[in-house]
Scaffold this motif. Structure first.
Motif, PDB file in Angstrom:
ATOM      1  N   UNK A 109     -54.419 -74.686  60.339  1.00  0.00           N
ATOM      2  CA  UNK A 109     -55.774 -73.864  59.776  1.00  0.00           C
ATOM      3  C   UNK A 109     -55.479 -72.941  58.868  1.00  0.00           C
ATOM      4  N   UNK A 110     -55.220 -72.679  59.008  1.00  0.00           N
ATOM      5  CA  UNK A 110     -54.528 -71.350  58.302  1.00  0.00           C
ATOM      6  C   UNK A 110     -54.545 -71.284  56.646  1.00  0.00           C
ATOM      7  N   UNK A 111     -55.563 -70.165  55.930  1.00  0.00           N
ATOM      8  CA  UNK A 111     -55.296 -70.126  54.439  1.00  0.00           C
ATOM      9  C   UNK A 111     -55.171 -68.605  54.785  1.00  0.00           C
ATOM     10  N   UNK A 123     -56.450 -75.472  65.142  1.00  0.00           N
ATOM     11  CA  UNK A 123     -56.377 -74.661  64.481  1.00  0.00           C
ATOM     12  C   UNK A 123     -57.295 -73.962  65.391  1.00  0.00           C
ATOM     13  N   UNK A 124     -58.131 -74.202  66.450  1.00  0.00           N
ATOM     14  CA  UNK A 124     -58.671 -72.904  67.087  1.00  0.00           C
ATOM     15  C   UNK A 124     -58.092 -72.209  68.629  1.00  0.00           C
ATOM     16  N   UNK A 125     -56.832 -73.117  68.268  1.00  0.00           N
ATOM     17  CA  UNK A 125     -55.730 -73.253  69.603  1.00  0.00           C
ATOM     18  C   UNK A 125     -54.828 -73.264  69.919  1.00  0.00           C
ATOM     19  N   UNK A 126     -53.951 -72.243  69.703  1.00  0.00           N
ATOM     20  CA  UNK A 126     -52.832 -73.356  69.211  1.00  0.00           C
ATOM     21  C   UNK A 126     -51.346 -72.326  70.126  1.00  0.00           C
ATOM     22  N   UNK A 127     -50.545 -73.012  70.377  1.00  0.00           N
ATOM     23  CA  UNK A 127     -49.202 -72.743  70.553  1.00  0.00           C
ATOM     24  C   UNK A 127     -47.783 -73.466  70.157  1.00  0.00           C
ATOM     25  N   UNK A 128     -47.179 -72.079  69.288  1.00  0.00           N
ATOM     26  CA  UNK A 128     -45.456 -72.771  68.641  1.00  0.00           C
ATOM     27  C   UNK A 128     -44.607 -72.265  69.501  1.00  0.00           C
ATOM     28  N   UNK A 133     -51.405 -62.473  59.872  1.00  0.00           N
ATOM     29  CA  UNK A 133     -51.815 -61.805  61.327  1.00  0.00           C
ATOM     30  C   UNK A 133     -52.177 -60.297  60.839  1.00  0.00           C
ATOM     31  N   UNK A 134     -52.270 -59.672  61.866  1.00  0.00           N
ATOM     32  CA  UNK A 134     -53.481 -58.072  61.743  1.00  0.00           C
ATOM     33  C   UNK A 134     -52.640 -57.975  63.292  1.00  0.00           C
ATOM     34  N   UNK A 135     -52.394 -58.323  63.953  1.00  0.00           N
ATOM     35  CA  UNK A 135     -51.986 -58.384  65.208  1.00  0.00           C
ATOM     36  C   UNK A 135     -50.977 -58.770  65.829  1.00  0.00           C
ATOM     37  N   UNK A 136     -49.713 -58.400  67.342  1.00  0.00           N
ATOM     38  CA  UNK A 136     -49.435 -59.016  67.936  1.00  0.00           C
ATOM     39  C   UNK A 136     -49.446 -58.864  68.991  1.00  0.00           C
ATOM     40  N   UNK A 137     -49.542 -59.062  70.060  1.00  0.00           N
ATOM     41  CA  UNK A 137     -49.633 -58.418  71.820  1.00  0.00           C
ATOM     42  C   UNK A 137     -48.942 -59.641  72.347  1.00  0.00           C
ATOM     43  N   UNK A 138     -48.460 -58.602  73.062  1.00  0.00           N
ATOM     44  CA  UNK A 138     -47.700 -59.392  74.392  1.00  0.00           C
ATOM     45  C   UNK A 138     -47.551 -58.626  76.026  1.00  0.00           C
ATOM     46  N   UNK A 149     -58.799 -68.842  67.802  1.00  0.00           N
ATOM     47  CA  UNK A 149     -59.904 -68.597  66.805  1.00  0.00           C
ATOM     48  C   UNK A 149     -59.094 -67.593  66.064  1.00  0.00           C
ATOM     49  N   UNK A 150     -57.673 -67.468  65.786  1.00  0.00           N
ATOM     50  CA  UNK A 150     -57.158 -66.937  64.421  1.00  0.00           C
ATOM     51  C   UNK A 150     -57.754 -66.306  63.468  1.00  0.00           C
ATOM     52  N   UNK A 151     -58.552 -67.919  63.325  1.00  0.00           N
ATOM     53  CA  UNK A 151     -59.073 -67.512  62.017  1.00  0.00           C
ATOM     54  C   UNK A 151     -59.982 -66.320  61.730  1.00  0.00           C
ATOM     55  N   UNK A 152     -60.237 -66.287  62.610  1.00  0.00           N
ATOM     56  CA  UNK A 152     -61.065 -64.899  62.894  1.00  0.00           C
ATOM     57  C   UNK A 152     -60.757 -63.726  63.783  1.00  0.00           C
ATOM     58  N   UNK A 153     -59.535 -63.745  64.696  1.00  0.00           N
ATOM     59  CA  UNK A 153     -59.359 -62.705  65.312  1.00  0.00           C
ATOM     60  C   UNK A 153     -57.585 -62.399  63.930  1.00  0.00           C
TER      61      UNK A 153
END
Length: 216
Positions: A213-215, A78-83, A143-148, A103-107
C-alpha cells in the motif's frame, strides 16, 4: 507458469549489495536458515534479542523459526508489515535482516532488526545488510525515519548503528527474556545517514510496494 511472486509479491523482491543478496525467506530456504541459527549466533547465555529465540532447544528452534516466517507473511497488511529478508553471502545463508512498519502511510517510519551467524561476524556484513535496508527504506519506500534498538551492553550492534549515522534516541528499561535490561534506542534520518560508497541494486520493488500500500 505461476511463480511464488504471483501470489505473494514480496517474493519477487531482491536487494543486492557488493557482497550480499537480501530477499524474503521462502519455504525452501527455511532449512538453511535453521542451520545458520543452530551453528551459533552469539555466546551462550548472552542473548542480544528482546525475545531470546536462540535459547530454544534445537528440536524446537526450527519449528519456532518456521512459524515465525509463516506468521509474518500471513499477517502482513499495509497498516502493519514485516519483511523478513534472508541474507546470502557467496551462496551461503548467513542471517536475516528484517524491516517492519506500522501505519507507514502516516508515520513514514520503519524499524529494523537482524541476526548473523557467528562464522560470518567481524567482516562488516552486518553493517552492509543494515545499510541495504536503510537505502531501500529511504530511496524506494519513501521512509523519513528508521529506528532500531539494542541492549546497552551490545556494543557490536550499537557500533553498526553509529557507523551508519544513527543517533541516540533515549534509554529505556525493558524486560528482555524475563530479565530487566537497559535498552538504547537509536534513530536514523536521510540527513544523518552515512551512505555507503556503493549502489544498492533492487528488483521487484514496484509489486512489493503496491502490495504494502505504499505510493511514493
Amino acid at each position: 507458469m505461476t511463480s511464488p511472486a504471483d501470489y505473494w509479491p514480496p517474493f519477487g523482491l531482491t536487494l543486492t549489495t557488493p557482497r550480499l543478496t537480501l530477499r524474503p525467506v521462502r519455504d525452501e530456504d527455511i532449512p538453511a536458515a535453521i542451520g545458520a541459527a543452530l551453528s551459533g549466533v552469539h555466546e551462550p547465555g548472552r542473548s542480544p534479542f528482546s525475545t531470546p529465540w536462540t535459547d530454544a532447544p534445537p528440536h524446537e528452534l526450527g519449528t519456532n523459526m518456521a512459524q515465525w516466517y509463516w506468521r509474518c507473511r500471513s499477517s502482513m497488511t499495509p497498516g502493519d508489515w514485516t519483511l523478513l529478508l534472508g541474507i546470502w553471502h557467496d551462496g551461503d545463508f548467513v542471517g536475516c535482516q528484517d524491516v517492519a512498519a506500522k501505519d507507514f502511510s502516516t508515520l513514514k517510519t520503519v524499524s529494523t532488526g537482524s541476526w548473523l551467524r557467528q562464522s560470518a561476524q567481524g567482516r562488516g556484513l552486518g553493517t552492509e545488510m543494515r545499510a541495504a535496508v536503510a537505502l531501500y527504506a529511504f530511496d524506494y519506500l519513501g521512509a523519513e525515519l528508521a529506528e532500531s534498538e539494542a541492549a546497552v551492553w551490545n556494543q557490536q550492534s550499537l557500533g553498526v548503528s553509529r557507523s551508519l549515522g544513527y543517533e541516540p534516541n533515549g534509554v529505556t528499561r525493558a524486560v528482555w527474556g524475563g530479565q530487566p535490561q537497559e535498552v538504547q534506542k537509536v534513530r536514523l534520518t536521510p540527513a544523518t545517514f552515512k551512505r555507503p560508497d556503493w549502489n544498492l541494486q533492487v528488483k521487484g520493488h514496484e509489486p512489493t510496494a503496491k502490495y504494502l500500500g505504499i505510493q511514493k
